[in-house]
Design a protein around this motif. Structure first.
Motif, PDB file in Angstrom:
ATOM      1  N   THR A 228       0.864  -1.208   0.059  1.00  0.00           N
ATOM      2  CA  THR A 228       0.001   0.089  -0.066  1.00  0.00           C
ATOM      3  C   THR A 228       0.722   1.259  -0.066  1.00  0.00           C
ATOM      4  OG1 THR A 228      -0.123  -0.432   2.370  1.00  0.00           O
ATOM      5  CG2 THR A 228      -2.029  -0.961   1.185  1.00  0.00           C
ATOM      6  N   PRO A 229       0.308   2.350  -0.655  1.00  0.00           N
ATOM      7  CA  PRO A 229       1.110   3.672  -0.346  1.00  0.00           C
ATOM      8  C   PRO A 229       1.566   4.161   1.069  1.00  0.00           C
ATOM      9  CG  PRO A 229      -0.771   3.848  -1.970  1.00  0.00           C
ATOM     10  CD  PRO A 229      -0.998   2.453  -1.216  1.00  0.00           C
ATOM     11  N   ALA A 230       0.422   3.777   1.876  1.00  0.00           N
ATOM     12  CA  ALA A 230       0.726   4.262   3.468  1.00  0.00           C
ATOM     13  C   ALA A 230       0.426   2.971   4.266  1.00  0.00           C
ATOM     14  CB  ALA A 230      -0.227   5.136   3.830  1.00  0.00           C
ATOM     15  N   ARG A 231       0.709   2.746   5.368  1.00  0.00           N
ATOM     16  CA  ARG A 231       0.723   1.697   6.249  1.00  0.00           C
ATOM     17  C   ARG A 231      -0.963   1.842   6.469  1.00  0.00           C
ATOM     18  NH1 ARG A 231       5.327   1.212  10.869  1.00  0.00           N
ATOM     19  NH2 ARG A 231       7.146   1.800   9.652  1.00  0.00           N
ATOM     20  N   LEU A 232      -1.189   0.347   6.738  1.00  0.00           N
ATOM     21  CA  LEU A 232      -2.629  -0.229   6.944  1.00  0.00           C
ATOM     22  C   LEU A 232      -3.083   0.242   8.289  1.00  0.00           C
ATOM     23  CD1 LEU A 232      -2.547  -3.477   5.316  1.00  0.00           C
ATOM     24  CD2 LEU A 232      -3.651  -1.539   4.485  1.00  0.00           C
ATOM     25  N   PRO A 233      -4.122   1.019   8.424  1.00  0.00           N
ATOM     26  CA  PRO A 233      -4.503   1.501   9.997  1.00  0.00           C
ATOM     27  C   PRO A 233      -4.663   0.381  11.027  1.00  0.00           C
ATOM     28  CG  PRO A 233      -5.800   2.771   8.230  1.00  0.00           C
ATOM     29  CD  PRO A 233      -4.935   1.535   7.542  1.00  0.00           C
ATOM     30  N   ALA A 234      -5.160  -0.745  10.327  1.00  0.00           N
ATOM     31  CA  ALA A 234      -5.671  -1.928  11.309  1.00  0.00           C
ATOM     32  C   ALA A 234      -4.403  -2.849  11.608  1.00  0.00           C
ATOM     33  CB  ALA A 234      -6.666  -2.967  10.693  1.00  0.00           C
ATOM     34  N   ALA A 242       7.463   0.920  -0.055  1.00  0.00           N
ATOM     35  CA  ALA A 242       7.894   2.181  -0.414  1.00  0.00           C
ATOM     36  C   ALA A 242       8.768   3.130   0.462  1.00  0.00           C
ATOM     37  CB  ALA A 242       6.786   3.163  -0.875  1.00  0.00           C
ATOM     38  N   GLU A 243       8.310   2.946   1.792  1.00  0.00           N
ATOM     39  CA  GLU A 243       9.142   3.639   2.852  1.00  0.00           C
ATOM     40  C   GLU A 243      10.516   3.047   3.159  1.00  0.00           C
ATOM     41  OE1 GLU A 243       7.827   2.910   7.110  1.00  0.00           O
ATOM     42  OE2 GLU A 243       5.905   2.575   6.183  1.00  0.00           O
ATOM     43  N   GLN A 244      10.341   1.750   2.715  1.00  0.00           N
ATOM     44  CA  GLN A 244      11.852   0.981   2.783  1.00  0.00           C
ATOM     45  C   GLN A 244      12.709   1.021   1.645  1.00  0.00           C
ATOM     46  OE1 GLN A 244      11.297  -2.671   5.632  1.00  0.00           O
ATOM     47  NE2 GLN A 244       9.288  -2.619   4.675  1.00  0.00           N
ATOM     48  N   GLY A 245      12.288   1.998   0.742  1.00  0.00           N
ATOM     49  CA  GLY A 245      13.265   2.289  -0.322  1.00  0.00           C
ATOM     50  C   GLY A 245      12.665   1.222  -1.861  1.00  0.00           C
ATOM     51  N   PHE A 246      11.535   1.015  -1.762  1.00  0.00           N
ATOM     52  CA  PHE A 246      11.153   0.347  -3.135  1.00  0.00           C
ATOM     53  C   PHE A 246       9.870   0.761  -3.587  1.00  0.00           C
ATOM     54  CE2 PHE A 246      14.014  -2.831  -0.806  1.00  0.00           C
ATOM     55  CZ  PHE A 246      14.519  -3.153  -1.877  1.00  0.00           C
ATOM     56  N   PRO A 247       9.783   2.113  -4.135  1.00  0.00           N
ATOM     57  CA  PRO A 247       8.691   2.681  -4.339  1.00  0.00           C
ATOM     58  C   PRO A 247       7.797   2.126  -5.447  1.00  0.00           C
ATOM     59  CG  PRO A 247      10.501   3.967  -4.996  1.00  0.00           C
ATOM     60  CD  PRO A 247      10.927   2.866  -4.154  1.00  0.00           C
ATOM     61  N   SER A 248       8.625   1.444  -6.245  1.00  0.00           N
ATOM     62  CA  SER A 248       7.931   0.845  -7.438  1.00  0.00           C
ATOM     63  C   SER A 248       7.109  -0.196  -7.071  1.00  0.00           C
ATOM     64  CB  SER A 248       8.981   0.327  -8.548  1.00  0.00           C
ATOM     65  OG  SER A 248       9.714  -0.709  -7.760  1.00  0.00           O
ATOM     66  N   MET A 249       7.068  -0.854  -5.915  1.00  0.00           N
ATOM     67  CA  MET A 249       6.567  -2.067  -5.201  1.00  0.00           C
ATOM     68  C   MET A 249       5.258  -1.502  -4.570  1.00  0.00           C
ATOM     69  SD  MET A 249       9.277  -4.720  -4.424  1.00  0.00           S
ATOM     70  CE  MET A 249       8.031  -5.953  -4.053  1.00  0.00           C
ATOM     71  N   THR A 250       4.487  -0.628  -5.200  1.00  0.00           N
ATOM     72  CA  THR A 250       3.225   0.052  -4.662  1.00  0.00           C
ATOM     73  C   THR A 250       2.227  -0.719  -5.501  1.00  0.00           C
ATOM     74  OG1 THR A 250       4.285   1.791  -3.547  1.00  0.00           O
ATOM     75  CG2 THR A 250       1.909   1.792  -3.921  1.00  0.00           C
ATOM     76  N   GLY A 251       1.205  -1.412  -5.129  1.00  0.00           N
ATOM     77  CA  GLY A 251       0.316  -1.770  -6.093  1.00  0.00           C
ATOM     78  C   GLY A 251      -0.687  -2.882  -5.393  1.00  0.00           C
ATOM     79  N   SER A 252      -1.535  -3.573  -6.138  1.00  0.00           N
ATOM     80  CA  SER A 252      -2.499  -4.490  -5.352  1.00  0.00           C
ATOM     81  C   SER A 252      -3.075  -5.549  -6.319  1.00  0.00           C
ATOM     82  CB  SER A 252      -3.631  -3.504  -4.678  1.00  0.00           C
ATOM     83  OG  SER A 252      -4.396  -2.953  -6.036  1.00  0.00           O
ATOM     84  N   GLN A 253      -3.770  -6.233  -5.801  1.00  0.00           N
ATOM     85  CA  GLN A 253      -4.879  -7.090  -6.682  1.00  0.00           C
ATOM     86  C   GLN A 253      -6.176  -6.669  -6.494  1.00  0.00           C
ATOM     87  OE1 GLN A 253      -4.086  -9.519  -8.652  1.00  0.00           O
ATOM     88  NE2 GLN A 253      -3.338 -11.322  -7.402  1.00  0.00           N
ATOM     89  N   TRP A 254      -6.593  -6.077  -7.506  1.00  0.00           N
ATOM     90  CA  TRP A 254      -7.919  -5.207  -7.432  1.00  0.00           C
ATOM     91  C   TRP A 254      -9.168  -6.224  -7.904  1.00  0.00           C
ATOM     92  CZ3 TRP A 254      -9.949  -5.402 -12.211  1.00  0.00           C
ATOM     93  CH2 TRP A 254      -9.006  -5.084 -13.348  1.00  0.00           C
TER      94      TRP A 254
END
Length: 329
Positions: A228-234, A242-254
């Motif tokens: 996720t782009p930001a941490r999951l609230p739950a 992304a926050e660990q240096g891998f911004p390209s690995m932002t995505g999902s199974q929709w």
């Protein structure tokens, strides 16, 4: 074929309803149902769960019987292909899935349909983030430790199969992390991969978070990163890629709502408008929150959904080529 009657919109009570939804439905669907909602994966999975969660609300809103049909096989291609070739009359709809409409076109040398032009894509429903899991006894406490090891020593990661979204995420980490020893171990589904992860046969597992929430909360699994782009609230203790240096690995199974190409405009307009309303219903939202599979705050509808699909196919095709991942069929 597994059929299940979800809700019959009939008899005297339903016939007496006189709401704008009912009036619109009568003009859009020329005869009484059933409307077939195809789930192209087996019962019990996320697609099936979402289909059966939404179907009663959809049936009530359009005044038609809605029947959920499971049409599994070939990684979702069989059921999806049946919808692509169905009459464009509004009586056959699909809970579309990124694995079929994004990752399959990115990795397969042939497809039985065009993932965009052979469908009427109306709305993205929900997104399931990808997560990198290790067992709780694993020596890897962070993604940085995991990647550093894979630079010089074999680290074996499992997925639900070659060419899956899970596989492409794993290969992208290998490429961007410059970790040549990050080795893929494909399985026939996530369940056997999880068994080998827990027994120590593999070191990591890429999987959608939906089926792993309970084990993460119980502490039997550790998540090193979520897509996720930001941490999951739950699950705020899981850092993002992304926050660990891998911004390209932002995505999902929709998951989305789609139908055959050339659906009549009144049906497309009605269904597109309904999806955000149904997703916002308390019982639907509560179940989706349990699964950590949520709709976007700004709904992705109509042509915006089509543009997103085209863009994601392009993105992941480039990743597949970089990683030399190709499924020959």
């Amino acid at each position: 074929m597994k059929r299940r009657l979800v809700l019959a919109a009939g008899a005297a009570g339903a016939a007496a309803v006189s709401t704008p939804a009912w009036v619109g439905a009568q003009s859009a669907w020329p005869s009484r149902g059933p409307v077939r909602l195809i789930a192209q994966f087996p019962p019990g999975g996320l697609v099936d769960t979402v289909a059966r969660l939404m179907a009663p609300h959809l049936s009530q809103a359009i005044g038609q019987t809605v029947v959920v049909e499971n049409k599994p096989g070939a990684g979702g291609l069989i059921g999806t292909d049946q919808v692509a070739k169905a009459p464009a009359d509004g009586y056959t709809l699909l809970v579309s899935h990124a694995s079929v409409h994004i990752y399959a076109p990115a990795t397969r040398n042939t497809m039985p349909f065009d993932a965009v032009s052979d469908f009427t894509h109306m709305a993205m429903l929900v997104e399931a983030p990808m997560v990198l899991l290790v067992r709780s006894q694993s020596p890897y406490q962070s993604l940085g430790q995991y990647v550093a090891t894979a630079k010089t020593k074999q680290v074996r990661y499992g997925t639900s199969g070659i060419g899956s979204a899970n596989h492409l995420f794993g290969e992208l980490l290998k490429l961007d992390g410059q970790a040549p020893e990050h080795d893929h171990v494909p399985y026939q589904g996530s369940a056997p991969a999880m068994q080998d992860l827990l027994s120590g046969q593999i070191d990591g597992l890429f999987d959608p978070i939906t089926t792993n929430v309970a084990q993460l909360k119980a502490g039997s699994l550790r998540a090193l990163a979520v897509s996720t782009p930001a941490r999951l609230p739950a699950l705020p203790n899981i850092p993002t890629f992304a926050e660990q240096g891998f911004p390209s690995m932002t995505g999902s199974q929709w998951l989305g709502l789609s139908g055959p190409k050339n659906l009549p405009a009144p049906i497309v307009q009605r269904l597109t408008a309904l999806m955000p309303e149904i997703l916002a219903k308390p019982d639907v939202m509560a179940r989706l929150e349990d699964l950590q599979t949520l709709p976007r705050k700004a709904p992705v509808l109509g042509e915006d959904f089509n543009k997103l699909i085209r863009s994601q196919i392009d993105t992941w095709t480039k990743v597949a080529k970089r990683a030399k991942v190709e499924v020959i069929v």
